[in-house]
Design a protein around this motif. Structure first.
Motif, mmCIF file in Angstrom:
data_model
loop_
_atom_site.group_PDB
_atom_site.id
_atom_site.type_symbol
_atom_site.label_atom_id
_atom_site.label_comp_id
_atom_site.label_asym_id
_atom_site.label_seq_id
_atom_site.Cartn_x
_atom_site.Cartn_y
_atom_site.Cartn_z
ATOM 1 N N LYS A 66 -7.679 6.339 2.305
ATOM 2 C CA LYS A 66 -8.615 5.401 1.674
ATOM 3 C C LYS A 66 -8.029 4.870 0.376
ATOM 4 O O LYS A 66 -7.394 5.596 -0.376
ATOM 5 C CB LYS A 66 -9.944 6.099 1.365
ATOM 6 N N VAL A 67 -8.272 3.588 0.104
ATOM 7 C CA VAL A 67 -7.802 2.983 -1.141
ATOM 8 C C VAL A 67 -8.607 3.557 -2.301
ATOM 9 O O VAL A 67 -9.834 3.525 -2.298
ATOM 10 C CB VAL A 67 -7.939 1.442 -1.099
ATOM 11 N N ILE A 68 -7.878 4.094 -3.285
ATOM 12 C CA ILE A 68 -8.548 4.681 -4.452
ATOM 13 C C ILE A 68 -8.271 3.910 -5.735
ATOM 14 O O ILE A 68 -8.965 4.097 -6.732
ATOM 15 C CB ILE A 68 -8.161 6.159 -4.647
ATOM 16 N N ALA A 69 -7.253 3.062 -5.720
ATOM 17 C CA ALA A 69 -6.912 2.303 -6.929
ATOM 18 C C ALA A 69 -6.098 1.071 -6.561
ATOM 19 O O ALA A 69 -5.496 1.004 -5.497
ATOM 20 C CB ALA A 69 -6.113 3.165 -7.895
ATOM 21 N N LYS A 70 -6.115 0.110 -7.481
ATOM 22 C CA LYS A 70 -5.328 -1.113 -7.329
ATOM 23 C C LYS A 70 -4.586 -1.346 -8.637
ATOM 24 O O LYS A 70 -5.199 -1.436 -9.699
ATOM 25 C CB LYS A 70 -6.237 -2.297 -7.020
ATOM 26 N N THR B 74 -3.425 4.734 -2.079
ATOM 27 C CA THR B 74 -4.338 5.394 -1.145
ATOM 28 C C THR B 74 -4.255 6.913 -1.273
ATOM 29 O O THR B 74 -3.234 7.463 -1.691
ATOM 30 C CB THR B 74 -4.009 5.011 0.314
ATOM 31 N N GLN B 75 -5.342 7.533 -0.908
ATOM 32 C CA GLN B 75 -5.393 8.989 -0.842
ATOM 33 C C GLN B 75 -6.256 9.348 0.354
ATOM 34 O O GLN B 75 -7.380 8.843 0.482
ATOM 35 C CB GLN B 75 -5.971 9.569 -2.126
ATOM 36 N N TYR B 76 -5.727 10.162 1.233
ATOM 37 C CA TYR B 76 -6.403 10.547 2.473
ATOM 38 C C TYR B 76 -6.798 9.320 3.298
ATOM 39 O O TYR B 76 -7.863 9.259 3.894
ATOM 40 C CB TYR B 76 -7.628 11.416 2.191
ATOM 41 N N THR C 117 0.891 5.787 -0.936
ATOM 42 C CA THR C 117 0.066 6.972 -1.141
ATOM 43 C C THR C 117 0.109 7.379 -2.611
ATOM 44 O O THR C 117 1.040 7.014 -3.350
ATOM 45 C CB THR C 117 0.560 8.145 -0.284
ATOM 46 N N ALA C 118 -0.878 8.149 -3.026
ATOM 47 C CA ALA C 118 -0.929 8.626 -4.402
ATOM 48 C C ALA C 118 0.291 9.501 -4.705
ATOM 49 O O ALA C 118 0.852 9.437 -5.805
ATOM 50 C CB ALA C 118 -2.216 9.400 -4.641
ATOM 51 N N LEU D 218 -1.712 -1.240 -3.835
ATOM 52 C CA LEU D 218 -2.892 -0.469 -3.473
ATOM 53 C C LEU D 218 -2.476 0.988 -3.306
ATOM 54 O O LEU D 218 -1.533 1.291 -2.572
ATOM 55 C CB LEU D 218 -3.498 -0.991 -2.169
ATOM 56 N N SER E 24 0.840 -1.182 0.000
ATOM 57 C CA SER E 24 0.000 0.000 0.000
ATOM 58 C C SER E 24 0.886 1.247 0.000
ATOM 59 O O SER E 24 1.819 1.350 0.799
ATOM 60 C CB SER E 24 -0.901 -0.004 1.240
#
Length: 71
Positions: free
Chosen positions: A31-35, A27-29, A4-5, A25, A2
Motif C-alpha cells: 500500500k502507498v504510504i507516502a509520496k 509503499t509498505q505491505y 518499497t519503504a 511513491l 513506486s
C-alpha cells in the motif's frame, strides 16, 4: 515511480535526487504510504500552462485591470 519503504531507506540520497524530477511513491505491505515530490514542480507546470494566453499586444496595466475587473 513506486518503491518499497525498505528500498527507500537503503537508498535515501538517490531517491531525494530523483524527487526533483519525478514523483516517488513509497509503499509498505503493498500500500502507498507516502509520496515524495518536488514542492515547486506544480508551480512551474501552472506557469508554463499560462504562456500564450494573453495576446502579445496586452500591456501589464491592461492585464492588471482585467484581473481586478477594472475595465
Amino acid at each position: 515511480m513506486s518503491i518499497t519503504a525498505t528500498e527507500f531507506k537503503a537508498n535515501l540520497s538517490k531517491y531525494l535526487l530523483m524527487a526533483a524530477t519525478e514523483d516517488i511513491l513509497i509503499t509498505q505491505y503493498g500500500k502507498v504510504i507516502a509520496k515524495l515530490t518536488n514542492p515547486f514542480q506544480n508551480r512551474v507546470a501552472i506557469a508554463e500552462s499560462l504562456f500564450g494566453i494573453l495576446p502579445q499586444t496586452t500591456t501589464l496595466e491592461e492585464a492588471r485591470a482585467e484581473r481586478l475587473n477594472e475595465t
